[in-house]
Motif scaffolding. Sequence first.
Motif, PDB file in Angstrom:
ATOM      1  N   ARG A  66       0.819  -1.219   0.000  1.00  0.00           N
ATOM      2  CA  ARG A  66       0.000   0.000   0.000  1.00  0.00           C
ATOM      3  C   ARG A  66       0.855   1.271   0.000  1.00  0.00           C
ATOM      4  O   ARG A  66       0.628   2.154  -0.820  1.00  0.00           O
ATOM      5  CB  ARG A  66      -0.955   0.011   1.193  1.00  0.00           C
ATOM      6  N   PRO A  67       1.832   1.402   0.907  1.00  0.00           N
ATOM      7  CA  PRO A  67       2.648   2.624   0.847  1.00  0.00           C
ATOM      8  C   PRO A  67       3.434   2.747  -0.458  1.00  0.00           C
ATOM      9  O   PRO A  67       3.585   3.845  -0.993  1.00  0.00           O
ATOM     10  CB  PRO A  67       3.609   2.488   2.036  1.00  0.00           C
ATOM     11  N   LEU A  68       3.910   1.628  -0.988  1.00  0.00           N
ATOM     12  CA  LEU A  68       4.669   1.687  -2.238  1.00  0.00           C
ATOM     13  C   LEU A  68       3.766   2.094  -3.402  1.00  0.00           C
ATOM     14  O   LEU A  68       4.185   2.867  -4.268  1.00  0.00           O
ATOM     15  CB  LEU A  68       5.342   0.340  -2.516  1.00  0.00           C
ATOM     16  N   MET A  69       2.521   1.602  -3.424  1.00  0.00           N
ATOM     17  CA  MET A  69       1.592   2.026  -4.475  1.00  0.00           C
ATOM     18  C   MET A  69       1.267   3.510  -4.328  1.00  0.00           C
ATOM     19  O   MET A  69       1.187   4.234  -5.321  1.00  0.00           O
ATOM     20  CB  MET A  69       0.305   1.189  -4.422  1.00  0.00           C
ATOM     21  N   PHE A  70       1.101   3.976  -3.089  1.00  0.00           N
ATOM     22  CA  PHE A  70       0.803   5.380  -2.845  1.00  0.00           C
ATOM     23  C   PHE A  70       1.932   6.264  -3.357  1.00  0.00           C
ATOM     24  O   PHE A  70       1.697   7.217  -4.112  1.00  0.00           O
ATOM     25  CB  PHE A  70       0.588   5.606  -1.342  1.00  0.00           C
ATOM     26  N   PHE A  71       3.180   5.944  -2.975  1.00  0.00           N
ATOM     27  CA  PHE A  71       4.317   6.759  -3.406  1.00  0.00           C
ATOM     28  C   PHE A  71       4.558   6.629  -4.908  1.00  0.00           C
ATOM     29  O   PHE A  71       4.955   7.599  -5.560  1.00  0.00           O
ATOM     30  CB  PHE A  71       5.584   6.384  -2.626  1.00  0.00           C
ATOM     31  N   GLY A  72       4.311   5.456  -5.471  1.00  0.00           N
ATOM     32  CA  GLY A  72       4.468   5.279  -6.909  1.00  0.00           C
ATOM     33  C   GLY A  72       3.463   6.107  -7.698  1.00  0.00           C
ATOM     34  O   GLY A  72       3.809   6.758  -8.683  1.00  0.00           O
ATOM     35  N   ARG A  73       2.206   6.096  -7.257  1.00  0.00           N
ATOM     36  CA  ARG A  73       1.177   6.898  -7.931  1.00  0.00           C
ATOM     37  C   ARG A  73       1.470   8.381  -7.782  1.00  0.00           C
ATOM     38  O   ARG A  73       1.268   9.155  -8.711  1.00  0.00           O
ATOM     39  CB  ARG A  73      -0.204   6.566  -7.387  1.00  0.00           C
ATOM     40  N   LYS A  74       1.955   8.767  -6.609  1.00  0.00           N
ATOM     41  CA  LYS A  74       2.282  10.175  -6.379  1.00  0.00           C
ATOM     42  C   LYS A  74       3.460  10.599  -7.269  1.00  0.00           C
ATOM     43  O   LYS A  74       3.470  11.701  -7.813  1.00  0.00           O
ATOM     44  CB  LYS A  74       2.610  10.389  -4.910  1.00  0.00           C
ATOM     45  N   ALA A  75       4.446   9.726  -7.431  1.00  0.00           N
ATOM     46  CA  ALA A  75       5.601  10.047  -8.267  1.00  0.00           C
ATOM     47  C   ALA A  75       5.215  10.163  -9.740  1.00  0.00           C
ATOM     48  O   ALA A  75       5.830  10.936 -10.481  1.00  0.00           O
ATOM     49  CB  ALA A  75       6.683   8.977  -8.099  1.00  0.00           C
ATOM     50  N   LEU A  76       4.212   9.411 -10.168  1.00  0.00           N
ATOM     51  CA  LEU A  76       3.770   9.444 -11.561  1.00  0.00           C
ATOM     52  C   LEU A  76       2.663  10.459 -11.799  1.00  0.00           C
ATOM     53  O   LEU A  76       2.081  10.496 -12.880  1.00  0.00           O
ATOM     54  CB  LEU A  76       3.289   8.053 -11.985  1.00  0.00           C
ATOM     55  N   ASP A  77       2.343  11.283 -10.796  1.00  0.00           N
ATOM     56  CA  ASP A  77       1.288  12.294 -10.880  1.00  0.00           C
ATOM     57  C   ASP A  77      -0.080  11.700 -11.195  1.00  0.00           C
ATOM     58  O   ASP A  77      -0.881  12.300 -11.904  1.00  0.00           O
ATOM     59  CB  ASP A  77       1.625  13.385 -11.898  1.00  0.00           C
ATOM     60  N   LEU A  78      -0.334  10.505 -10.683  1.00  0.00           N
ATOM     61  CA  LEU A  78      -1.645   9.893 -10.815  1.00  0.00           C
ATOM     62  C   LEU A  78      -2.469  10.251  -9.578  1.00  0.00           C
ATOM     63  O   LEU A  78      -1.915  10.576  -8.532  1.00  0.00           O
ATOM     64  CB  LEU A  78      -1.503   8.373 -10.938  1.00  0.00           C
ATOM     65  N   PRO A  79      -3.792  10.210  -9.670  1.00  0.00           N
ATOM     66  CA  PRO A  79      -4.597  10.562  -8.492  1.00  0.00           C
ATOM     67  C   PRO A  79      -4.370   9.583  -7.350  1.00  0.00           C
ATOM     68  O   PRO A  79      -4.290   8.372  -7.556  1.00  0.00           O
ATOM     69  CB  PRO A  79      -6.041  10.475  -9.004  1.00  0.00           C
ATOM     70  N   VAL A  80      -4.225  10.137  -6.163  1.00  0.00           N
ATOM     71  CA  VAL A  80      -4.016   9.307  -4.975  1.00  0.00           C
ATOM     72  C   VAL A  80      -5.077   9.643  -3.940  1.00  0.00           C
ATOM     73  O   VAL A  80      -5.563  10.762  -3.865  1.00  0.00           O
ATOM     74  CB  VAL A  80      -2.612   9.513  -4.356  1.00  0.00           C
ATOM     75  N   GLN A  81      -5.419   8.650  -3.167  1.00  0.00           N
ATOM     76  CA  GLN A  81      -6.338   8.858  -2.064  1.00  0.00           C
ATOM     77  C   GLN A  81      -5.496   8.957  -0.796  1.00  0.00           C
ATOM     78  O   GLN A  81      -4.777   8.027  -0.443  1.00  0.00           O
ATOM     79  CB  GLN A  81      -7.314   7.694  -1.959  1.00  0.00           C
ATOM     80  N   GLU A  82      -5.575  10.093  -0.140  1.00  0.00           N
ATOM     81  CA  GLU A  82      -4.809  10.297   1.081  1.00  0.00           C
ATOM     82  C   GLU A  82      -5.305   9.335   2.154  1.00  0.00           C
ATOM     83  O   GLU A  82      -6.507   9.091   2.275  1.00  0.00           O
ATOM     84  CB  GLU A  82      -4.964  11.738   1.586  1.00  0.00           C
ATOM     85  N   PRO A  83      -4.384   8.746   2.947  1.00  0.00           N
ATOM     86  CA  PRO A  83      -4.820   7.833   4.001  1.00  0.00           C
ATOM     87  C   PRO A  83      -5.622   8.566   5.062  1.00  0.00           C
ATOM     88  O   PRO A  83      -5.335   9.718   5.392  1.00  0.00           O
ATOM     89  CB  PRO A  83      -3.516   7.287   4.570  1.00  0.00           C
ATOM     90  N   GLU A  84      -6.641   7.891   5.570  1.00  0.00           N
ATOM     91  CA  GLU A  84      -7.465   8.492   6.609  1.00  0.00           C
ATOM     92  C   GLU A  84      -6.763   8.334   7.944  1.00  0.00           C
ATOM     93  O   GLU A  84      -6.318   7.249   8.298  1.00  0.00           O
ATOM     94  CB  GLU A  84      -8.823   7.797   6.647  1.00  0.00           C
ATOM     95  N   VAL A  85      -6.660   9.416   8.674  1.00  0.00           N
ATOM     96  CA  VAL A  85      -6.008   9.402   9.972  1.00  0.00           C
ATOM     97  C   VAL A  85      -7.056   9.736  11.021  1.00  0.00           C
ATOM     98  O   VAL A  85      -7.752  10.747  10.914  1.00  0.00           O
ATOM     99  CB  VAL A  85      -4.843  10.425  10.036  1.00  0.00           C
ATOM    100  N   GLU A  86      -7.153   8.865  12.023  1.00  0.00           N
ATOM    101  CA  GLU A  86      -8.096   9.122  13.101  1.00  0.00           C
ATOM    102  C   GLU A  86      -7.467  10.084  14.085  1.00  0.00           C
ATOM    103  O   GLU A  86      -6.294   9.965  14.437  1.00  0.00           O
ATOM    104  CB  GLU A  86      -8.439   7.818  13.800  1.00  0.00           C
TER     105      GLU A  86
END
Length: 89
Positions: A66-86
């Motif tokens: 999950r973190p690797l997909m998040f950073f990969g999508r962010k690096a490629l300027d693809l839309p990312v869903q920010e993780p929800e923090v309680e």
Amino acid sequence: MSLSLIFACFWVLAAAGVAMLPMRRQYAPGLALLVMAPVLIGVIFYEHGWLFGGVALFGFLSMFRRPLMFFGRKALDLPVQEPEVEHDT
């Protein structure tokens, strides 16, 4: 067992422990584990060859997908869903 494999076992235990923490407390130790992993995997590749190194790499990719997909999508300027923090109220 070599020192690198012993460290890898401790790394797995630490990653499992961090995964049990609430999301807001996972960032600092999770980031440290994420940064430390490529070095440890490289040492395992160097000392034990591609089979053990491949197993270590597969385990890392499995645990941090999950973190690797998040950073990969962010690096490629693809839309990312920010993780929800309680937050505590």
